[in-house]
Motif scaffolding. Structure first.
Motif, PDB file in Angstrom:
ATOM      1  N   ARG A  99       6.587   3.426  12.491  1.00 36.02           N
ATOM      2  CA  ARG A  99       6.334   3.743  11.617  1.00 36.02           C
ATOM      3  C   ARG A  99       6.689   5.747  11.886  1.00 36.02           C
ATOM      4  N   SER A 140       1.191  -1.056  -0.053  1.00 32.12           N
ATOM      5  CA  SER A 140       0.175  -0.262   0.119  1.00 32.12           C
ATOM      6  C   SER A 140       0.956   1.484  -0.085  1.00 32.12           C
ATOM      7  N   CYS A 141       0.457   1.892  -0.739  1.00 32.82           N
ATOM      8  CA  CYS A 141       1.183   3.422  -1.244  1.00 32.82           C
ATOM      9  C   CYS A 141       0.723   4.539  -0.856  1.00 32.82           C
ATOM     10  N   SER A 142       1.277   5.364   0.031  1.00 31.10           N
ATOM     11  CA  SER A 142       0.974   6.894   0.317  1.00 31.10           C
ATOM     12  C   SER A 142       1.517   7.548  -0.145  1.00 31.10           C
ATOM     13  N   HIS A 143       1.144   8.541  -1.020  1.00 34.88           N
ATOM     14  CA  HIS A 143       2.291   9.704  -1.503  1.00 34.88           C
ATOM     15  C   HIS A 143       2.263  11.488  -0.947  1.00 34.88           C
ATOM     16  N   GLY A 144       3.227  11.309  -0.685  1.00 35.94           N
ATOM     17  CA  GLY A 144       3.752  12.873   0.069  1.00 35.94           C
ATOM     18  C   GLY A 144       5.245  12.978   0.465  1.00 35.94           C
ATOM     19  N   ALA A 157       7.318   4.810  -6.673  1.00 36.15           N
ATOM     20  CA  ALA A 157       7.355   5.973  -5.378  1.00 36.15           C
ATOM     21  C   ALA A 157       8.631   6.618  -5.926  1.00 36.15           C
ATOM     22  N   ALA A 184       7.441  10.023   1.593  1.00 39.30           N
ATOM     23  CA  ALA A 184       6.044   8.814   0.562  1.00 39.30           C
ATOM     24  C   ALA A 184       5.795   7.224   2.229  1.00 39.30           C
ATOM     25  N   LEU A 185       5.256   6.771   1.746  1.00 35.82           N
ATOM     26  CA  LEU A 185       5.183   5.620   2.993  1.00 35.82           C
ATOM     27  C   LEU A 185       4.677   4.499   1.879  1.00 35.82           C
ATOM     28  N   LEU A 186       5.668   3.385   1.882  1.00 36.14           N
ATOM     29  CA  LEU A 186       4.873   1.576   1.642  1.00 36.14           C
ATOM     30  C   LEU A 186       4.588   0.892   2.840  1.00 36.14           C
ATOM     31  N   ASP A 207       7.364   0.260   5.142  1.00 39.02           N
ATOM     32  CA  ASP A 207       6.949  -0.200   6.309  1.00 39.02           C
ATOM     33  C   ASP A 207       7.158  -1.630   6.569  1.00 39.02           C
TER      34      ASP A 207
END
Length: 137
Positions: free
Chosen positions: A115, A14-18, A44, A21-23, A57
């Motif tokens: 995290r 699952s990916c959160s851009h910004g 990413a 960035a978080l994977l 993570d």
């Protein structure tokens, strides 16, 4: 041991851009699924603007094999080539912590226990500023 199913069924990202960035990975990271991680990290880092920090993570992994540990080093190098820093989160996962400790990877990767700590950690410049202040006081 034969692999069952496709790599994307055995490992989810699952990916959160910004910034950063978080994977977040769940499932199994081994020789059969490393391509999923390589692709996710590349994607990413390809967004605009490129993140300076990428948090990976691993807390949701049920298995981390030797090939998985090697790919962590490879994607760290890939991120560095793009002027980004990769932070690895163990998330209190004993499987991940043990694999990183036994392979010595915990000494060369930028590893965080959770995290929140990885997301809020300062950059290299902040560390150098703190070090300079210690030497000059």
């Amino acid at each position: 041991m034969a692999s069952s199913g496709s790599p994307t069924r055995r490992l989810r990202v699952s990916c959160s851009h910004g910034e950063p960035a978080l994977l977040a990975l769940t499932g199994e990271l081994d020789a059969g699924t490393v391509v999923v991680v390589v692709g996710a990290v590349a994607a990413a880092l390809a967004v605009s603007p490129e993140p300076q920090v990428l948090v990976l993570d691993l807390g949701g992994l049920q298995f981390l094999g030797a090939a998985g540990v090697r790919v962590l080093s490879a994607v760290t190098d890939h991120a560095a080539a793009r002027s980004a820093r990769l932070r690895v989160v163990t998330g209190g996962n004993a499987v991940v912590s043990r694999a990183l400790r036994l392979t010595g990877a915990e000494r060369v990767l930028d590893v965080y226990p959770d995290r929140a700590t990885a997301l809020t950690a300062g950059d290299n410049c902040e560390f150098l500023r703190l070090t300079a202040r210690m030497w000059h006081s």
